[in-house]
Design a protein around this motif. Structure first.
Motif, mmCIF file in Angstrom:
data_model
loop_
_atom_site.group_PDB
_atom_site.id
_atom_site.type_symbol
_atom_site.label_atom_id
_atom_site.label_comp_id
_atom_site.label_asym_id
_atom_site.label_seq_id
_atom_site.Cartn_x
_atom_site.Cartn_y
_atom_site.Cartn_z
ATOM 1 N N ALA A 38 -40.571 -5.354 44.995
ATOM 2 C CA ALA A 38 -40.312 -5.919 46.325
ATOM 3 C C ALA A 38 -40.433 -7.432 46.253
ATOM 4 O O ALA A 38 -40.955 -7.993 45.287
ATOM 5 C CB ALA A 38 -41.302 -5.367 47.345
ATOM 6 N N ASP A 39 -39.958 -8.105 47.317
ATOM 7 C CA ASP A 39 -40.077 -9.553 47.397
ATOM 8 C C ASP A 39 -41.491 -9.995 47.750
ATOM 9 O O ASP A 39 -41.919 -11.091 47.392
ATOM 10 C CB ASP A 39 -39.103 -10.114 48.447
ATOM 11 C CG ASP A 39 -37.651 -9.934 48.044
ATOM 12 O OD1 ASP A 39 -37.379 -9.772 46.843
ATOM 13 O OD2 ASP A 39 -36.794 -9.941 48.944
ATOM 14 N N ARG A 40 -42.241 -9.123 48.465
ATOM 15 C CA ARG A 40 -43.564 -9.521 48.941
ATOM 16 C C ARG A 40 -44.483 -8.312 49.042
ATOM 17 O O ARG A 40 -44.049 -7.210 49.355
ATOM 18 C CB ARG A 40 -43.426 -10.166 50.312
ATOM 19 C CG ARG A 40 -44.709 -10.675 50.885
ATOM 20 C CD ARG A 40 -44.463 -11.379 52.188
ATOM 21 N NE ARG A 40 -45.733 -11.847 52.724
ATOM 22 C CZ ARG A 40 -45.841 -12.757 53.625
ATOM 23 N NH1 ARG A 40 -44.769 -13.333 54.120
ATOM 24 N NH2 ARG A 40 -47.021 -13.117 54.066
ATOM 25 N N LEU A 41 -45.775 -8.539 48.801
ATOM 26 C CA LEU A 41 -46.799 -7.507 48.929
ATOM 27 C C LEU A 41 -47.966 -8.060 49.730
ATOM 28 O O LEU A 41 -48.461 -9.151 49.441
ATOM 29 C CB LEU A 41 -47.302 -7.058 47.553
ATOM 30 C CG LEU A 41 -48.592 -6.215 47.532
ATOM 31 C CD1 LEU A 41 -48.384 -4.886 48.250
ATOM 32 C CD2 LEU A 41 -49.052 -6.004 46.100
ATOM 33 N N GLU A 42 -48.410 -7.293 50.743
ATOM 34 C CA GLU A 42 -49.616 -7.611 51.507
ATOM 35 C C GLU A 42 -50.526 -6.396 51.444
ATOM 36 O O GLU A 42 -50.069 -5.269 51.621
ATOM 37 C CB GLU A 42 -49.279 -7.915 52.965
ATOM 38 C CG GLU A 42 -48.449 -9.170 53.145
ATOM 39 C CD GLU A 42 -48.117 -9.417 54.614
ATOM 40 O OE1 GLU A 42 -48.941 -9.084 55.483
ATOM 41 O OE2 GLU A 42 -47.019 -9.927 54.864
ATOM 42 N N ASP A 47 -58.128 -1.095 55.621
ATOM 43 C CA ASP A 47 -57.740 0.301 55.427
ATOM 44 C C ASP A 47 -57.197 0.583 54.022
ATOM 45 O O ASP A 47 -56.905 1.723 53.674
ATOM 46 C CB ASP A 47 -56.728 0.750 56.484
ATOM 47 C CG ASP A 47 -55.420 -0.025 56.435
ATOM 48 O OD1 ASP A 47 -55.164 -0.739 55.457
ATOM 49 O OD2 ASP A 47 -54.637 0.108 57.398
ATOM 50 N N GLY A 48 -57.031 -0.452 53.214
ATOM 51 C CA GLY A 48 -56.585 -0.275 51.839
ATOM 52 C C GLY A 48 -55.102 -0.022 51.678
ATOM 53 O O GLY A 48 -54.640 0.229 50.569
ATOM 54 N N ASN A 49 -54.344 -0.085 52.768
ATOM 55 C CA ASN A 49 -52.912 0.139 52.671
ATOM 56 C C ASN A 49 -52.209 -1.087 52.116
ATOM 57 O O ASN A 49 -52.650 -2.209 52.308
ATOM 58 C CB ASN A 49 -52.315 0.497 54.045
ATOM 59 C CG ASN A 49 -52.755 1.857 54.518
ATOM 60 O OD1 ASN A 49 -53.218 2.683 53.742
ATOM 61 N ND2 ASN A 49 -52.619 2.106 55.801
ATOM 62 N N ALA A 50 -51.104 -0.849 51.441
ATOM 63 C CA ALA A 50 -50.286 -1.921 50.892
ATOM 64 C C ALA A 50 -48.949 -1.912 51.620
ATOM 65 O O ALA A 50 -48.379 -0.851 51.867
ATOM 66 C CB ALA A 50 -50.068 -1.710 49.398
ATOM 67 N N VAL A 51 -48.440 -3.110 51.971
ATOM 68 C CA VAL A 51 -47.158 -3.221 52.652
ATOM 69 C C VAL A 51 -46.232 -4.059 51.785
ATOM 70 O O VAL A 51 -46.497 -5.237 51.526
ATOM 71 C CB VAL A 51 -47.310 -3.858 54.053
ATOM 72 C CG1 VAL A 51 -45.950 -3.980 54.726
ATOM 73 C CG2 VAL A 51 -48.267 -3.035 54.916
ATOM 74 N N GLU A 73 -49.783 4.373 51.678
ATOM 75 C CA GLU A 73 -51.105 4.875 52.057
ATOM 76 C C GLU A 73 -51.703 5.572 50.838
ATOM 77 O O GLU A 73 -51.075 6.464 50.256
ATOM 78 C CB GLU A 73 -50.991 5.859 53.214
ATOM 79 C CG GLU A 73 -52.318 6.435 53.637
ATOM 80 C CD GLU A 73 -52.174 7.510 54.712
ATOM 81 O OE1 GLU A 73 -53.129 8.271 54.887
ATOM 82 O OE2 GLU A 73 -51.111 7.595 55.346
ATOM 83 N N TYR A 74 -52.904 5.150 50.464
ATOM 84 C CA TYR A 74 -53.546 5.719 49.284
ATOM 85 C C TYR A 74 -54.394 6.929 49.641
ATOM 86 O O TYR A 74 -54.931 7.028 50.745
ATOM 87 C CB TYR A 74 -54.391 4.652 48.581
ATOM 88 C CG TYR A 74 -53.529 3.598 47.938
ATOM 89 C CD1 TYR A 74 -52.994 3.798 46.674
ATOM 90 C CD2 TYR A 74 -53.224 2.421 48.609
ATOM 91 C CE1 TYR A 74 -52.177 2.847 46.088
ATOM 92 C CE2 TYR A 74 -52.403 1.458 48.030
ATOM 93 C CZ TYR A 74 -51.893 1.684 46.770
ATOM 94 O OH TYR A 74 -51.073 0.742 46.201
ATOM 95 N N ALA A 75 -54.542 7.859 48.682
ATOM 96 C CA ALA A 75 -55.283 9.095 48.901
ATOM 97 C C ALA A 75 -56.770 8.936 48.632
ATOM 98 O O ALA A 75 -57.553 9.798 49.004
ATOM 99 C CB ALA A 75 -54.713 10.202 48.010
#
Length: 158
Positions: A38-42, A47-51, A73-75
């Protein structure tokens, strides 16, 4: 003579119609590694989620999923296993020779299930199927389309 009548009935069917179709030409391995570009990661530390945003492309085995934005969303807290991915905007799912487009998709990585919603279009060779929602089982290579289903079925030539 019966075939044109059946196709006409299929195209005129109401909103409650659902159609099962094969998807992907092969079974996908939901335990295979997941690669994301992807162009960007946040990352949200709360909550540990990555966008992932911008030209997101996700690969797992023979399956490819692309979208404008994907939330992972991580398990578990260690973020070593992915539970699900929610893709939004210009979603395209490709597996084998089949391709599907939609506005949104949720990929349940652990089970190999993908639910596409919003103006779903499925292309299988020259045949096209549209509907409101498509549920894909990548493990078994099957899919079901719900909603206002419309289909253009190409007949084999002689």
């Amino acid at each position: 003579m019966l075939r044109p009548l059946m196709i006409a009935l299929l195209l005129a069917s109401g909103p409650a119609f659902a159609q099962s179709v094969a998807f992907g030409g092969m079974q996908a391995d939901s335990s295979a590694p997941v690669e994301v570009a992807a162009d960007r990661l946040e990352v949200d530390q709360a909550d540990g989620n990555a966008v992932f945003t911008g030209n997101v492309v996700i690969g797992q085995g023979e399956m490819r999923l692309s979208a404008d934005r994907v939330t992972v969303e991580y398990a578990n807290e260690e973020q070593s296993r992915i539970r699900s991915m929610h893709a939004v905007g210009n979603v395209v799912l490709v597996s084998g020779g089949d391709a599907a487009e939609a506005r949104e998709a949720v990929y349940q990585v652990e089970t190999g299930g993908v639910t596409l919603t919003g103006d779903v279009v499925l292309a299988q060779g020259e045949s096209v199927l549209t509907g409101d929602k498509m549920i894909v089982d990548l493990v078994n290579g099957t899919a079901r389309v719900d909603g206002r289903v419309r289909s253009i079925l190409q007949q084999g030539g002689n």
